[in-house]
Design a protein around this motif. Structure first.
Motif, PDB file in Angstrom:
ATOM      1  N   ARG A 193       0.828  -1.208   0.000  1.00  9.39           N
ATOM      2  CA  ARG A 193       0.000   0.000   0.000  1.00  9.39           C
ATOM      3  C   ARG A 193       0.864   1.262   0.000  1.00  9.39           C
ATOM      4  O   ARG A 193       0.597   2.218  -0.723  1.00  9.39           O
ATOM      5  CB  ARG A 193      -0.935   0.025   1.220  1.00  9.39           C
ATOM      6  N   ARG A 194       1.905   1.263   0.825  1.00  8.88           N
ATOM      7  CA  ARG A 194       2.769   2.431   0.906  1.00  8.88           C
ATOM      8  C   ARG A 194       3.488   2.679  -0.418  1.00  8.88           C
ATOM      9  O   ARG A 194       3.604   3.819  -0.884  1.00  8.88           O
ATOM     10  CB  ARG A 194       3.795   2.242   2.028  1.00  8.88           C
ATOM     11  N   ILE A 195       3.987   1.626  -1.036  1.00  8.89           N
ATOM     12  CA  ILE A 195       4.693   1.768  -2.314  1.00  8.89           C
ATOM     13  C   ILE A 195       3.739   2.241  -3.402  1.00  8.89           C
ATOM     14  O   ILE A 195       4.091   3.085  -4.233  1.00  8.89           O
ATOM     15  CB  ILE A 195       5.372   0.440  -2.691  1.00  8.89           C
ATOM     16  N   LEU A 196       2.523   1.718  -3.397  1.00 12.75           N
ATOM     17  CA  LEU A 196       1.532   2.147  -4.379  1.00 12.75           C
ATOM     18  C   LEU A 196       1.230   3.635  -4.223  1.00 12.75           C
ATOM     19  O   LEU A 196       1.052   4.358  -5.208  1.00 12.75           O
ATOM     20  CB  LEU A 196       0.248   1.325  -4.216  1.00 12.75           C
ATOM     21  N   GLU A 197       1.191   4.108  -2.990  1.00 13.26           N
ATOM     22  CA  GLU A 197       0.854   5.501  -2.709  1.00 13.26           C
ATOM     23  C   GLU A 197       2.009   6.452  -3.047  1.00 13.26           C
ATOM     24  O   GLU A 197       1.791   7.514  -3.631  1.00 13.26           O
ATOM     25  CB  GLU A 197       0.509   5.669  -1.222  1.00 13.26           C
ATOM     26  N   THR A 198       3.235   6.069  -2.667  1.00  9.00           N
ATOM     27  CA  THR A 198       4.329   7.043  -2.712  1.00  9.00           C
ATOM     28  C   THR A 198       5.579   6.565  -3.445  1.00  9.00           C
ATOM     29  O   THR A 198       6.559   7.316  -3.526  1.00  9.00           O
ATOM     30  CB  THR A 198       4.730   7.451  -1.275  1.00  9.00           C
ATOM     31  N   GLY A 199       5.572   5.349  -3.982  1.00  4.34           N
ATOM     32  CA  GLY A 199       6.736   4.848  -4.696  1.00  4.34           C
ATOM     33  C   GLY A 199       6.973   5.606  -6.000  1.00  4.34           C
ATOM     34  O   GLY A 199       6.042   6.143  -6.600  1.00  4.34           O
ATOM     35  N   ILE A 200       8.223   5.634  -6.436  1.00  2.79           N
ATOM     36  CA  ILE A 200       8.604   6.336  -7.657  1.00  2.79           C
ATOM     37  C   ILE A 200       8.570   5.366  -8.834  1.00  2.79           C
ATOM     38  O   ILE A 200       9.207   4.311  -8.782  1.00  2.79           O
ATOM     39  CB  ILE A 200      10.012   6.945  -7.510  1.00  2.79           C
ATOM     40  N   PRO A 201       7.830   5.673  -9.907  1.00  2.79           N
ATOM     41  CA  PRO A 201       7.755   4.773 -11.065  1.00  2.79           C
ATOM     42  C   PRO A 201       9.145   4.409 -11.591  1.00  2.79           C
ATOM     43  O   PRO A 201      10.036   5.250 -11.678  1.00  2.79           O
ATOM     44  CB  PRO A 201       6.960   5.579 -12.089  1.00  2.79           C
ATOM     45  N   GLY A 202       9.289   3.128 -11.911  1.00  2.57           N
ATOM     46  CA  GLY A 202      10.562   2.618 -12.393  1.00  2.57           C
ATOM     47  C   GLY A 202      11.454   2.072 -11.303  1.00  2.57           C
ATOM     48  O   GLY A 202      12.447   1.399 -11.585  1.00  2.57           O
ATOM     49  N   GLU A 203      11.104   2.335 -10.035  1.00  4.47           N
ATOM     50  CA  GLU A 203      11.944   1.908  -8.913  1.00  4.47           C
ATOM     51  C   GLU A 203      11.562   0.511  -8.426  1.00  4.47           C
ATOM     52  O   GLU A 203      10.423   0.055  -8.594  1.00  4.47           O
ATOM     53  CB  GLU A 203      11.824   2.894  -7.749  1.00  4.47           C
ATOM     54  N   THR A 204      12.544  -0.143  -7.802  1.00  8.38           N
ATOM     55  CA  THR A 204      12.350  -1.429  -7.134  1.00  8.38           C
ATOM     56  C   THR A 204      12.511  -1.219  -5.636  1.00  8.38           C
ATOM     57  O   THR A 204      13.387  -0.463  -5.201  1.00  8.38           O
ATOM     58  CB  THR A 204      13.377  -2.453  -7.626  1.00  8.38           C
ATOM     59  N   TYR A 205      11.667  -1.879  -4.850  1.00  7.32           N
ATOM     60  CA  TYR A 205      11.733  -1.779  -3.395  1.00  7.32           C
ATOM     61  C   TYR A 205      11.777  -3.181  -2.784  1.00  7.32           C
ATOM     62  O   TYR A 205      10.890  -4.001  -3.035  1.00  7.32           O
ATOM     63  CB  TYR A 205      10.519  -1.016  -2.850  1.00  7.32           C
ATOM     64  N   ASN A 206      12.809  -3.450  -1.998  1.00  3.67           N
ATOM     65  CA  ASN A 206      12.896  -4.706  -1.267  1.00  3.67           C
ATOM     66  C   ASN A 206      12.093  -4.605   0.020  1.00  3.67           C
ATOM     67  O   ASN A 206      12.208  -3.619   0.762  1.00  3.67           O
ATOM     68  CB  ASN A 206      14.353  -5.037  -0.932  1.00  3.67           C
ATOM     69  N   ILE A 207      11.296  -5.642   0.289  1.00  2.71           N
ATOM     70  CA  ILE A 207      10.460  -5.672   1.489  1.00  2.71           C
ATOM     71  C   ILE A 207      10.890  -6.857   2.340  1.00  2.71           C
ATOM     72  O   ILE A 207      10.770  -8.014   1.916  1.00  2.71           O
ATOM     73  CB  ILE A 207       8.967  -5.805   1.139  1.00  2.71           C
ATOM     74  N   GLY A 208      11.394  -6.585   3.523  1.00  2.03           N
ATOM     75  CA  GLY A 208      11.860  -7.651   4.411  1.00  2.03           C
ATOM     76  C   GLY A 208      11.351  -7.471   5.822  1.00  2.03           C
ATOM     77  O   GLY A 208      10.854  -6.400   6.199  1.00  2.03           O
ATOM     78  N   GLY A 209      11.504  -8.522   6.608  1.00  4.37           N
ATOM     79  CA  GLY A 209      11.021  -8.487   7.985  1.00  4.37           C
ATOM     80  C   GLY A 209      12.107  -8.288   9.018  1.00  4.37           C
ATOM     81  O   GLY A 209      11.814  -8.243  10.215  1.00  4.37           O
ATOM     82  N   TRP A 210      13.374  -8.209   8.566  1.00  7.40           N
ATOM     83  CA  TRP A 210      14.522  -8.130   9.481  1.00  7.40           C
ATOM     84  C   TRP A 210      14.508  -9.313  10.444  1.00  7.40           C
ATOM     85  O   TRP A 210      14.762  -9.158  11.641  1.00  7.40           O
ATOM     86  CB  TRP A 210      14.529  -6.804  10.243  1.00  7.40           C
TER      87      TRP A 210
END
Length: 351
Positions: free
Chosen positions: A235-252
């Motif tokens: 949801r956060r990436i859909l709202e504020t992510g920059i087109p063309g970018e990749t975001y890694n999502i981890g739980g640490w």
């Protein structure tokens, strides 16, 4: 409204349910309903007018075109995928068809749709593609965690097919300008996960007093992400992510498989003090090409989009165990003959 593919699967159904608790915006949900797609996951929203379910395949161009024309979504979240490594080893073609060809056909339909939007609508449109950390290959114990710039080195038919789909998404952005976002997540766990994956398999087998299969020495390390944390990141990436970018999502939460299994046994022994679960742990032959370690560096999404997971592994695993304890009818309903044959095929060859 938004359009979600694969919305009756594990992550998809959690996303749909979570979305509808956070927003009044309608959601179109397309799912092929293969073995892992289950409409019972969505019973609580079955009569919700905000949820529109359509059974179908992302590779069905005519259907996708019809959906896009009829509903005019402002965003698409592509969660449709074949996703189990073991299944990809035994039958890779399904993974090629869905993860590569299906993604390509979906992108082609979306590109045509996007090109015909008005200028303002076109600028605000997003295509978010959900992928996996497995595209990066395997890490040694002393190597730093995967960043978004890590080289792709997929080692299974599943991860190779997902890597291919990621490259297609990237190409459609750079070639055609399609405003895409790509996410690469670590191992998810939580409610509604089909019990072929480690955590639900161990919980379900333990409750039935069946062996708890552990590949090889059990020291394969994964980063564990509670599924609702994953949903909030999307949801956060859909709202504020920059087109063309990749975001890694981890739980640490890097942990070896043996620790995961023992933690589940310990919690179950707290709940059922007169039952011993640890003695059910059973070593089985390792699978071919088993990656040793995955680890996600999720600093980029935290710094740029102010997102980080809400759950620790300790809180998430307890919530997951209690969900399975409270939903044993759901478990029983999905344990079909095909499911039992799959477990028999993969976990009966003891070391």
């Amino acid at each position: 409204m938004i359009f979600v593919t694969g919305g009756a699967g594990f992550i998809g159904s959690n996303f749909v349910l979570d979305w509808l608790t956070q927003s009044d915006e309608k959601i179109i949900n397309l799912d092929k309903l293969t073995y892992a797609g289950n409409l019972k996951n969505l019973l609580t929203v079955a009569k919700d007018p905000r949820h529109i379910f359509i059974q179908g395949d992302i590779a069905d161009t005519q259907l996708i075109d019809q959906i896009l024309t009829q509903y005019q979504p402002r965003a698409i979240i592509n969660l449709a995928a074949e996703s189990h490594v073991d299944r990809s080893i035994h039958g890779p073609e399904d993974f090629i068809q869905t993860n590569i060809l299906g993604t390509f056909r979906l992108l082609e339909s979306v590109r045509t749709y996007w090109n015909n939007l008005s200028t303002a609508t076109k600028q605000n449109f997003r295509f978010l593609h959900v992928s996996t950390d497995e595209v990066y290959g395997s890490l040694a114990s002393n190597e730093p965690a995967f960043t978004e710039n890590h080289r792709y080195q997929p080692n299974s038919p599943y991860s190779a097919s997902k890597a291919s789909s990621d490259h297609l998404v990237r190409a459609f952005h750079h070639t055609y300008g399609l405003p895409v976002l790509t996410t690469n997540c670590s191992n998810n766990y939580g409610p509604f996960q089909f019990p072929e994956k480690l955590i639900p398999l161990v919980i379900v087998n333990a409750l039935a007093q069946k062996p708890l299969p552990l590949y090889g020495d059990g020291l394969q390390i994964r980063d564990w992400l509670f599924v609702l944390d994953h949903c909030s990141a999307i949801r956060r990436i859909l709202e504020t992510g920059i087109p063309g970018e990749t975001y890694n999502i981890g739980g640490w939460n890097e942990k070896p498989n043996i620790e995961i299994v023992k933690t589940i046994c310990t919690i179950l022994e707290e709940i059922y003090p007169n039952v011993v679960f640890h003695n059910l742990i059973t070593s089985v032959k390792d699978r071919p090409g088993h990656d040793r370690r995955y680890a996600i560096n999720a600093i980029k999404i935290e710094k740029e989009l102010s997102w980080k997971p809400a759950e620790t592994f300790e809180t998430g695993i307890r919530k997951t165990i209690h969900w399975y304890l409270n939903n044993q009818e759901w478990v029983a309903d999905i344990q079909t003959g095909a499911y039992r044959e799959w477990i028999k095929k993969n976990y009966t060859e003891l070391r």
